[in-house]
Design a protein around this motif. Structure first.
Motif, PDB file in Angstrom:
ATOM      1  N   CYS A  38       0.794  -1.239   0.000  1.00 17.90           N
ATOM      2  CA  CYS A  38       0.000   0.000   0.000  1.00 17.90           C
ATOM      3  C   CYS A  38       0.824   1.286   0.000  1.00 17.90           C
ATOM      4  O   CYS A  38       1.642   1.539   0.894  1.00 17.90           O
ATOM      5  CB  CYS A  38      -0.981   0.022   1.173  1.00 17.90           C
ATOM      6  SG  CYS A  38      -2.172   1.372   0.977  1.00 17.90           S
ATOM      7  N   VAL A  39       0.594   2.069  -1.059  1.00 20.17           N
ATOM      8  CA  VAL A  39       1.214   3.394  -1.183  1.00 20.17           C
ATOM      9  C   VAL A  39       0.139   4.419  -1.571  1.00 20.17           C
ATOM     10  O   VAL A  39       0.390   5.305  -2.371  1.00 20.17           O
ATOM     11  CB  VAL A  39       2.375   3.409  -2.219  1.00 20.17           C
ATOM     12  CG1 VAL A  39       3.595   2.689  -1.695  1.00 20.17           C
ATOM     13  CG2 VAL A  39       1.941   2.827  -3.557  1.00 20.17           C
ATOM     14  N   CYS A  96      -1.087   6.659   0.350  1.00 15.77           N
ATOM     15  CA  CYS A  96      -0.766   7.986   0.882  1.00 15.77           C
ATOM     16  C   CYS A  96       0.739   8.103   1.097  1.00 15.77           C
ATOM     17  O   CYS A  96       1.482   7.135   0.914  1.00 15.77           O
ATOM     18  CB  CYS A  96      -1.544   8.272   2.164  1.00 15.77           C
ATOM     19  SG  CYS A  96      -0.842   7.531   3.633  1.00 15.77           S
ATOM     20  N   GLY A 156      -1.865  -0.809   7.779  1.00 16.70           N
ATOM     21  CA  GLY A 156      -0.752   0.126   7.954  1.00 16.70           C
ATOM     22  C   GLY A 156      -1.079   1.164   9.009  1.00 16.70           C
ATOM     23  O   GLY A 156      -1.925   0.949   9.882  1.00 16.70           O
ATOM     24  N   ILE A 157      -0.422   2.314   8.913  1.00 15.10           N
ATOM     25  CA  ILE A 157      -0.574   3.370   9.925  1.00 15.10           C
ATOM     26  C   ILE A 157      -2.031   3.812  10.072  1.00 15.10           C
ATOM     27  O   ILE A 157      -2.500   4.073  11.173  1.00 15.10           O
ATOM     28  CB  ILE A 157       0.337   4.567   9.552  1.00 15.10           C
ATOM     29  CG1 ILE A 157       1.802   4.155   9.768  1.00 15.10           C
ATOM     30  CG2 ILE A 157       0.001   5.813  10.363  1.00 15.10           C
ATOM     31  CD1 ILE A 157       2.819   5.145   9.244  1.00 15.10           C
ATOM     32  N   THR A 167      -5.271   9.421   7.401  1.00 17.59           N
ATOM     33  CA  THR A 167      -3.857   9.144   7.141  1.00 17.59           C
ATOM     34  C   THR A 167      -2.952   9.998   8.020  1.00 17.59           C
ATOM     35  O   THR A 167      -1.775   9.706   8.153  1.00 17.59           O
ATOM     36  CB  THR A 167      -3.526   9.443   5.666  1.00 17.59           C
ATOM     37  OG1 THR A 167      -4.008  10.754   5.354  1.00 17.59           O
ATOM     38  CG2 THR A 167      -4.159   8.413   4.746  1.00 17.59           C
TER      39      THR A 167
HETATM   40  S1  SF4 Z   1      -1.409   4.867   5.973  1.00 17.08           S
HETATM   41 FE1  SF4 Z   1      -2.961   3.481   5.109  1.00 17.08          FE
HETATM   42  S2  SF4 Z   1      -3.429   4.356   3.075  1.00 17.08           S
HETATM   43 FE2  SF4 Z   1      -1.465   5.251   3.762  1.00 17.08          FE
HETATM   44  S3  SF4 Z   1       0.068   3.907   2.826  1.00 17.08           S
HETATM   45 FE3  SF4 Z   1      -0.321   3.196   4.958  1.00 17.08          FE
HETATM   46  S4  SF4 Z   1      -1.879   1.591   4.698  1.00 17.08           S
HETATM   47 FE4  SF4 Z   1      -1.852   2.765   2.811  1.00 17.08          FE
END
Ligand code: SF4
Length: 364
Positions: A109-110, A112, A126-127, A161
């Motif tokens: 996942c990229v 954001c 992710g975050i 995000t």
């Molecule tokens: S914060 Fe969420 S949307 Fe952003 S890159 Fe990480 S997993 Fe993907």
């Protein structure tokens, strides 16, 4: 039509007649008169022929090719040389290709600028904490923001995000909050609310960047010619914006910080300024743009004023800019020096005067 919608429509009509609005959002003005189709209605008529086991690189090459076709079709439609009704809706369209690519982006996942690299399709988070499901904390008809865009059918996405210490909307920033909704149902709501008088469909939150895939599915299922507003903190990646190109009609982007130290301390958002600049530039190239600059106490000189100067120099003096002066110390803001107070009205006046002085001509 409900009273608040009628009122919203009248306000909106007055705002739409303003010459400054017509300068900043000319295509939008024609879409809401049904003189032009929305972008996603054009995209769903661009034919995609899926091949067996296409690699990611092959899909992106195909995307670039179909986006060129999309741009040609939009230019001809806007110039009156082509009628949307002359284009059939194919079995598979550019929207389907974008949906496949969104899944591909989420495998590493990229979406954001955090660029976590987790495989959300395999259940990793992710975050932001978001998974694959479309989680919403609510949907409302709104008449309380930029008047030219209202009444707006607003979809509030769960999760964010960026962890703004001053976030006044904490209820929406947890990705496990809210309820999971099928995209087809959200598309039906949008169609109903368009018929009932809403001018726009607004993806907001929280932060809609988490849900680009689900959003593409909503637009693939929606039959209404309703302009799409993407209301974001501008921390999107280039890939996310490539996927939104040809779908979003108006970006409503917030430029929170110009100084990366402020972004890191107050929001744990590395490279925020770089991401925000890139997102604003791409938004202006791809669609129409309203820029918001939220004011924080003690951050007028390091963040707000340089952001406004950058907007004027890079996006032009007629960029529509909303300078937001309603700051109140919410969430964890009290823990940070200088943030534990209301923003004074004269501080907003000072920034507005500065914006005018440097040549910005389209301040909301
Ligand atoms: S914060 Fe969420 S949307 Fe952003 S890159 Fe990480 S997993 Fe993907």
């Amino acid at each position: 039509m409900a009273e608040h919608r009628k009122r919203g429509r009248l306000d909106s009509l007055a705002a739409l007649r303003a010459p400054n609005m017509r300068k900043a959002l000319p295509r939008y003005g024609r879409m809401i008169m049904d003189d032009l189709p929305t972008k996603f209605q054009i995209a769903r008529r661009i034919v995609f022929e899926p091949q067996k086991s296409m690699t990611s690189a092959a899909m992106w090459r195909e995307h670039a090719k179909l986006m060129r076709k999309y741009s040609q079709a939009q230019a001809m439609i806007d110039e009156g040389k082509l009628d949307l009704r002359e284009l059939d809706v194919p079995r598979f369209s550019l929207l389907d290709l974008k949906t496949k690519l969104a899944e591909d982006v989420m495998r590493d996942c990229v979406m954001c600028e955090h660029r976590c690299g987790v495989d959300r399709t395999a259940g990793k988070r992710g975050i932001c904490g978001a998974g694959m499901e479309f989680r919403l904390t609510g949907s409302h008809v709104r008449t309380d923001y930029e008047q030219e865009l209202t009444p707006s059918f607003s979809i509030f996405c769960a999760g964010c995000t960026v962890r703004f210490v001053e976030c006044e909307n904490q209820g929406n920033s947890d990705a496990s909050a809210g309820t999971e909704w099928p995209e087809g149902k959200v598309a039906r709501w949008a169609e109903e609310q368009h018929k009932a008088g809403c001018r726009t469909l607004a993806m907001t939150g929280g932060e809609p960047t988490l849900y680009v895939l689900n959003f593409l599915k909503v637009m693939g299922a929606c039959r209404a010619n309703i302009p799409v507003v993407f209301n974001s903190n501008a921390y999107l990646s280039e890939k996310a914006m490539e996927l939104l190109d040809g779908i979003v009609d108006i970006y409503l982007l917030e430029f929170h910080y110009f100084n990366d130290d402020c972004a890191r301390v107050l929001s744990s958002a590395p490279r925020y300024a770089e991401a925000a600049k890139r997102s604003h530039l791409l938004a202006k190239m791809q669609a129409e743009l309203v820029a918001r600059v939220p004011l924080l106490p003690d951050h007028l000189d390091c963040d707000a004023k340089p952001a406004l100067k950058w907007i004027k120099d890079n996006l032009g003096p007629w960029t529509r800019v909303n300078i937001l002066g309603g700051y109140e110390p919410s969430f964890r803001a009290r823990e940070f020096m200088g943030m534990n107070r209301l923003l004074l009205p004269e501080e907003r006046d000072e920034v507005v005067a500065y914006a005018k002085k440097i040549g910005l001509k389209n301040i909301v």
